[in-house]
Design a protein around this motif. Structure first.
Motif, short mmCIF file in Angstrom:
data_model
loop_
_atom_site.label_atom_id
_atom_site.label_comp_id
_atom_site.label_asym_id
_atom_site.label_seq_id
_atom_site.Cartn_x
_atom_site.Cartn_y
_atom_site.Cartn_z
N GLY A 269 2.84 -6.40 9.27
CA GLY A 269 3.16 -5.20 8.53
C GLY A 269 4.66 -5.00 8.41
O GLY A 269 5.44 -5.44 9.26
N SER A 270 5.06 -4.34 7.32
CA SER A 270 6.46 -4.00 7.10
C SER A 270 6.52 -2.59 6.54
O SER A 270 5.88 -2.30 5.53
N LEU B 250 0.86 -1.19 0.00
CA LEU B 250 0.00 0.00 0.00
C LEU B 250 0.89 1.24 0.00
O LEU B 250 1.67 1.46 0.93
N GLU B 251 0.78 2.03 -1.05
CA GLU B 251 1.55 3.27 -1.15
C GLU B 251 0.59 4.45 -1.04
O GLU B 251 -0.30 4.63 -1.88
N VAL B 252 0.75 5.24 0.01
CA VAL B 252 -0.13 6.38 0.27
C VAL B 252 0.60 7.64 -0.20
O VAL B 252 1.56 8.09 0.44
N GLU B 253 0.14 8.19 -1.31
CA GLU B 253 0.85 9.32 -1.91
C GLU B 253 0.40 10.66 -1.34
O GLU B 253 1.19 11.60 -1.26
N HIS B 254 -0.87 10.76 -0.95
CA HIS B 254 -1.35 12.05 -0.45
C HIS B 254 -2.55 11.86 0.46
O HIS B 254 -3.52 11.17 0.11
N ILE B 255 -2.46 12.41 1.66
CA ILE B 255 -3.59 12.49 2.58
C ILE B 255 -4.04 13.94 2.61
O ILE B 255 -3.30 14.81 3.05
N LEU C 54 3.85 0.85 2.84
CA LEU C 54 3.92 -0.28 3.75
C LEU C 54 3.43 -1.54 3.07
O LEU C 54 2.70 -1.49 2.06
N ALA C 55 3.81 -2.69 3.62
CA ALA C 55 3.33 -3.99 3.16
C ALA C 55 2.47 -4.60 4.25
O ALA C 55 2.75 -4.43 5.45
N GLU D 123 0.31 1.71 14.55
CA GLU D 123 1.39 2.41 13.88
C GLU D 123 2.35 1.37 13.31
O GLU D 123 2.97 0.60 14.06
N ILE D 124 2.46 1.34 11.99
CA ILE D 124 3.44 0.45 11.35
C ILE D 124 4.76 1.21 11.36
O ILE D 124 4.94 2.20 10.65
#
Length: 645
Positions: free
Chosen positions: A139-140, A103-108, A201-202, A167-168
């Motif tokens: 999680g990683s 999961l790649e979070v580019e913008h919140i 994160l994975a 929290e990862i």
């Protein structure tokens, strides 16, 4: 829901020394038990309490054409936030569990924004107000800064009914966990796993378990379904299945070592019945459940051949049996022997240490191992079964091996299977048959003529074709005959056990359920009446009836542990019938006996809408050393008489 209570009388040390009356014969004290197979979604989505479907992203098109690693998951982004997801395999939690999500979070965008995944469970998740649920995930962290994760349970209207945070924060796989407590009920909730800060994160093995499992076991069982099985007081449980055990091809055989250890290290695979098995309900959980309810474990292992119906060949006569190559047989035989060590060996042994590491230092007291299931008795099967049997007998003579006599009560495989068993001296043979109720009535003397000097019988799968009271009556008549022949029939189990609404591949079944509730069939109640009232000696001549009336049957057993005389009667006819009962050989008789009676119209059935159409009644009946009893039409009765204070 109905809870049927049976009376049990416990002997004192002095009374337990009472002499057994003359005229009885020793029979199996664990004659009636259960057969569990992962069919009809009986395990994942059923007895196994995991609420997340496809928790490890291992679903694939080889199982169902429309399936893929993100089946039952939905990508979501809220509040003008955005990102991306992908499925990766390069650095998994474990080699046995290769797929995971990145999961790649580019913008919140703002405080209301989030990017993540939503899981719909097995047709939704049933959430109970006030109950707590254990959430965990591997999680990683794949970016520099920790990623904040919000967890939500939402009902069908989108209302949030439980929340949690994680929290990862570490590179490399780590297990994270928290508890979600529900503020409201929901019959069809969904779970959302949402990143609320930017980063990468994975995620893998996303799990949600009710804290209230059977006996509060971690990685445990759905408590209501497990309790139904416990309430039967079975003498044994056969697992993990029939055709499931030898599988659809050699690569699909059920290998017990793949089902133990941490769940993230277990091998998931396609189920022969057309869905997925996580192996979360694995050999450790099966053995633990047997111990929890006082049942002997009876694991069934493949005889180094696959199901003869592999590849759908049942449509053309069943020619799909495949055998392990001979150069693999030494390793496979060792796999069978290792099971005995895992179950019974000391915690200091190689495999006993693995059992101890899972939380069970003491042995499980394994006594039986089944080898093969309904196999076609080919030369390949014969050779491999012989090798396995002789190895187990030589290494572990204390283990009783159960062989197989094919899928029918007669025919070529039945004859060949028994011939092989007699040549080898196999102590117990597994017979299977599903027939019309009339067959059970007309064949109730089947085992009277069996040779007592050859192998005994385990009737591993049987049922009449239906779940009406008529079917249950026919089975009750037959079960009195099994008790009469309890010296040669050592075990018997109705099949299949569980069937999920909307996912039933085989009928009849004993218990039908959905995510929220269940109903019990007349067959269940008959099985319970027999299973919960077992004895260890059979007495002939106690029940006097018209021997020409095949619709009227009875049996009398004595339980030497409790000191109870247990009389079972079945009237499958349409008229009331009287029997004479003589228990004068039992010197002390207490007049207030417990009575359990099941009576209904022969066409009566239970259902989700009307679960109580057919149900037993309990009470007290006065008895004497000699007395008459009248059976109403379509009735099964158990009378339990105490001979000790």
């Amino acid at each position: 829901m109905l809870l049927v209570l049976f009376s049990y009388h416990h002997a004192t040390a002095q009374s337990s020394q009472a002499k057994l009356p003359k005229g009885g014969k020793k029979i199996s004290d664990h004659l009636f038990g259960l057969f569990f197979e992962d069919i009809n979604y009986a395990a994942d989505g059923g007895l196994y309490a995991e609420m997340v479907q496809n928790r490890s992203f291992e679903y694939n098109p080889a199982e169902r054409r429309e399936w893929h690693p993100l089946s039952y998951w939905e990508y979501i982004a809220t509040g003008f936030s955005y990102g991306r997801i992908s499925v990766a395999t390069d650095k998994p939690v474990h080699a046995n569990n290769p797929h995971y999500v990145v999961l790649e979070v580019e913008h919140i965008y703002n405080s209301a924004g989030a990017v993540g995944l939503k899981n719909t469970g097995f047709d939704g998740m049933v959430i109970k107000k006030g109950d707590s649920y254990n959430f965990s995930v591997f999680g990683s962290l794949l970016s520099k800064e920790p990623v904040q994760v919000k967890l939500q349970l939402q009902n069908s209207k989108g209302d949030t009914i439980a929340t949690g945070t994680l929290e990862i924060n570490a590179a490399g796989w780590k297990r994270y966990e928290t508890i979600l407590t529900a503020s409201a009920e929901a019959d069809s909730a969904v779970l959302s796993v949402l990143a609320v800060s930017e980063g990468k994160l994975a995620l893998d093995v996303v799990s949600l378990f009710p804290q209230k499992t059977f006996k509060n076991r971690t990685n445990g069982l759905r408590p209501d379904l497990a309790q139904l099985l416990a309430d039967m007081h079975p003498g044994f449980i056969r697992f993990p299945g029939g055709c499931l055990a030898h599988g659809d091809g050699l690569g699909n055989m059920y290998r017990w070592k793949n089902t133990i250890g941490p769940i993230e290290q277990r091998v998931e695979q396609r189920n022969i019945w057309g869905y997925h098995q996580t192996a979360g309900l694995g050999y450790f959980e099966y053995f633990q459940f047997c111990e929890d309810i006082g049942a002997r474990p009876l694991p069934v292992l493949p005889a180094a051949v696959s199901c003869q119906n592999s590849g759908g060949t049942w449509r053309i006569g069943g020619t799909g049996q495949r055998a392990l190559p001979k150069n693999e047989m030494d390793d496979y035989i060792q796999e069978v022997l290792d099971l005995v060590e895992w179950a019974n060996g000391p915690a200091t042994s190689q495999w006993g240490a693995k059992r101890a590491a899972a939380g069970h230092p003491a042995p499980f007291n394994l006594q039986y191992i089944g080898i093969g299931n309904e196999d076609k008795i080919t030369p390949e099967f014969t050779e491999r079964f012989t090798m396995i049997y002789q190895a187990v007998k030589a290494k572990h003579p204390e283990i009783t091996v159960v062989g197989t006599a094919g899928p029918f009560p007669d025919g070529e495989d039945f004859t060949k299977g028994w011939r092989l068993a007699n040549q080898l001296g196999v102590p117990v043979m597994d017979e299977h048959y599903y027939k019309e109720p009339e067959w059970f009535i007309s064949n109730q003397y089947r085992y009277d003529g069996y040779n007592r000097d050859s192998g005994a019988v385990y009737l591993g799968e049987y049922a009449s074709w239906g779940n009406t009271m008529q079917n249950a009556l026919a089975e009750a008549v037959y079960m009195t005959a099994l008790e009469r022949n309890g010296d040669v029939v050592k075990m018997a189990s109705y099949a299949p056990l569980l069937a999920k609404q909307g996912f039933t591949q085989w009928k009849p079944d004993m218990i039908f359920f959905n995510n929220k509730t269940y109903y019990l069939t007349p067959n269940y109640y008959v099985q319970q009446m027999f299973t919960a009232n077992q004895g260890d000696h059979y007495f002939d001549g106690v029940i006097v009836k018209d021997d020409k009336d095949s619709l009227l049957a009875g049996s009398c057993v004595y339980n030497s542990k409790s000191g109870d005389v247990i009389i079972k009667l079945a009237n499958a006819g349409q008229a009331a019938k009287k029997v004479k009962i003589d228990i004068s050989r039992f010197h002390t008789i207490f007049p207030g006996a417990s009575l359990t009676s099941l009576q209904a119209d022969t066409s009566a059935v239970n259902s989700f809408e009307s679960p109580g159409n057919v149900r037993p009644e309990t009470g007290i009946v006065n008895v004497a050393k000699k007395f008459d009893y009248t059976l109403t039409p379509a009735t099964v009765v158990v009378i339990r008489v105490s001979t000790r204070k």
